[in-house]
Design a protein around this motif. Sequence first.
Motif, PDB file in Angstrom:
ATOM      1  N   THR A   1      -0.368  12.504   0.737  1.00  0.00           N
ATOM      2  CA  THR A   1       0.504  12.531   1.924  1.00  0.00           C
ATOM      3  C   THR A   1       1.983  12.664   1.583  1.00  0.00           C
ATOM      4  N   THR A   2       2.443  11.925   0.579  1.00  0.00           N
ATOM      5  CA  THR A   2       3.878  11.972   0.269  1.00  0.00           C
ATOM      6  C   THR A   2       4.305  13.389  -0.116  1.00  0.00           C
ATOM      7  N   ASN A   3       3.473  14.056  -0.918  1.00  0.00           N
ATOM      8  CA  ASN A   3       3.812  15.439  -1.285  1.00  0.00           C
ATOM      9  C   ASN A   3       3.864  16.331  -0.049  1.00  0.00           C
TER      10      ASN A   3
ATOM     11  N   VAL B   1       0.837  -1.199   0.000  1.00  0.00           N
ATOM     12  CA  VAL B   1       0.000   0.000   0.000  1.00  0.00           C
ATOM     13  C   VAL B   1       0.876   1.255   0.000  1.00  0.00           C
ATOM     14  N   SER B   2       0.432   2.267  -0.752  1.00  0.00           N
ATOM     15  CA  SER B   2       1.109   3.583  -0.755  1.00  0.00           C
ATOM     16  C   SER B   2       0.548   4.461   0.354  1.00  0.00           C
ATOM     17  N   ALA B   3       1.125   5.645   0.461  1.00  0.00           N
ATOM     18  CA  ALA B   3       0.639   6.633   1.417  1.00  0.00           C
ATOM     19  C   ALA B   3      -0.719   7.169   0.949  1.00  0.00           C
ATOM     20  N   MET B   4      -1.544   7.595   1.908  1.00  0.00           N
ATOM     21  CA  MET B   4      -2.884   8.091   1.581  1.00  0.00           C
ATOM     22  C   MET B   4      -2.834   9.369   0.737  1.00  0.00           C
TER      23      MET B   4
HETATM   24 MG    MG Z   1       1.805   7.988  -3.632  1.00  0.00          MG
END
Ligand code: MG
Length: 430
Positions: free
Chosen positions: A42-44, A36-39
């Motif tokens: 969120t990463t930005n 799973v990636s970040a919601m």
């Molecule tokens: Mg992402």
Amino acid sequence: MQVFKFGGASVKDAQGIRNVAGIIQQQPPKQLVVVVSAMGETTNELEKLTWAYLGREAAKDTIWQHVRARHEQVIDNLAGDNREPFEGVYELFSDVETLLAEEPEPNADKVYDQLVSFGELLSTRILNAHLNQSGLDSYWVDARRLIRTDDTYREGKVDWERTGEHITDTLADLIETSVMITQGFIGNTGEGYTTTLGRDGSDYTAAIFAYCLNAERVTIWKDVPGVLNADPKWFDETVKIDQLTYQDAIELAYYGATVIHPKTIKPLQNKNIPLYVRSFLQPQEPGTVIGHFEKHLPVPSFIFKMNQTLISLHPKDFSFIAEENLSKIFGHFAEYGVKINLMQNTAISFSVVVDHRPERLARLMPHLQENFRITYNEGLELITIRHYDEKTIDRVLVHKKLLLEQKSRYTVQLVVKDEARSPTPELTPE
Ligand code: MG
Ligand code: ASP
């Protein structure tokens, strides 16, 4: 066993998490690794947080409070009266807060990885807690214990041997009876420091797990129905491709199709593991399968890369562009992390097209200027057409000035300047 990968858009809010949980619950409750990636964004936001923290800006607290509040909202929505399964998320919040209270260390890229990696830790803790609460006994696995990389922060290079050992030692038995929930995008140096695998690297993580566990298949769940022959952002009418060869997929991803991370295909191709791209909004639809097929793309596929810069190098002493020159030039590009999207040379000039990344280019330029006169052209587009024909080329060139063209048997690349007022081409493929 199989691997699922869910991107940030699929888990952007509580509704998304419920939907993802629903897709997981459709499967037998074992032999499944879920990456799973970040919601959502969120990463930005964590990137912004990192810059603010490194710059010792007061804004860092506001940025962090915003990230925290959005995750808390999701928990509030999912948890109901029973918050206990979500405790791990609150522990992560305090880990971030402890880190932010410390004096930043000088290696910015290292700091970036320590902070930005929390996006995936948080989203997976939340999804796992929700699954447990809904009666599925899934396990939360810390990908940093399994994925070993070198210390190239922000672009960790995977140590396949160690990673393979860790993954099989830890998961081979567990997956026989359970579902694993783990993070995309992150790894560890082996000295206790977190690394990241490059932006959008979660697809790659899914491929790493699949490779190491000899998965039967990988499914990337996206907000599009599958791999399309063009980005709907630029084209009104797109065609979904049902079957795609590994080779076409890797070429499309390399030239900038954002549907799959370019590093994802190789490990899967090497073990002949099919990759499904399906819609988390229409999980009953079959999507696209990428694999070992005989047939090439049924329709031309288009990839637009915007904001490109064309750099031409002319040796000051009029020497030929030959092996020796080229190896020096490539050395500089590699050293400053400027990826070449297209190149072409004549006897005494060498042209490259690169993404417009001013900081990197500013560091690279002085080295090139020692031996070369440089000409520059910014604000261009790079159009790649895989399985092109002349008609499709003519169509994409309407209102465009062609600066450079390169054709191979299956692919044409066009570097153009948009002469139309509207930044969006009014083009539709047939
Ligand atoms: Mg992402
Ligand atoms: N969350 C990371 C990113 O946005 C990794 C990923 O989404 O694949 O780059």
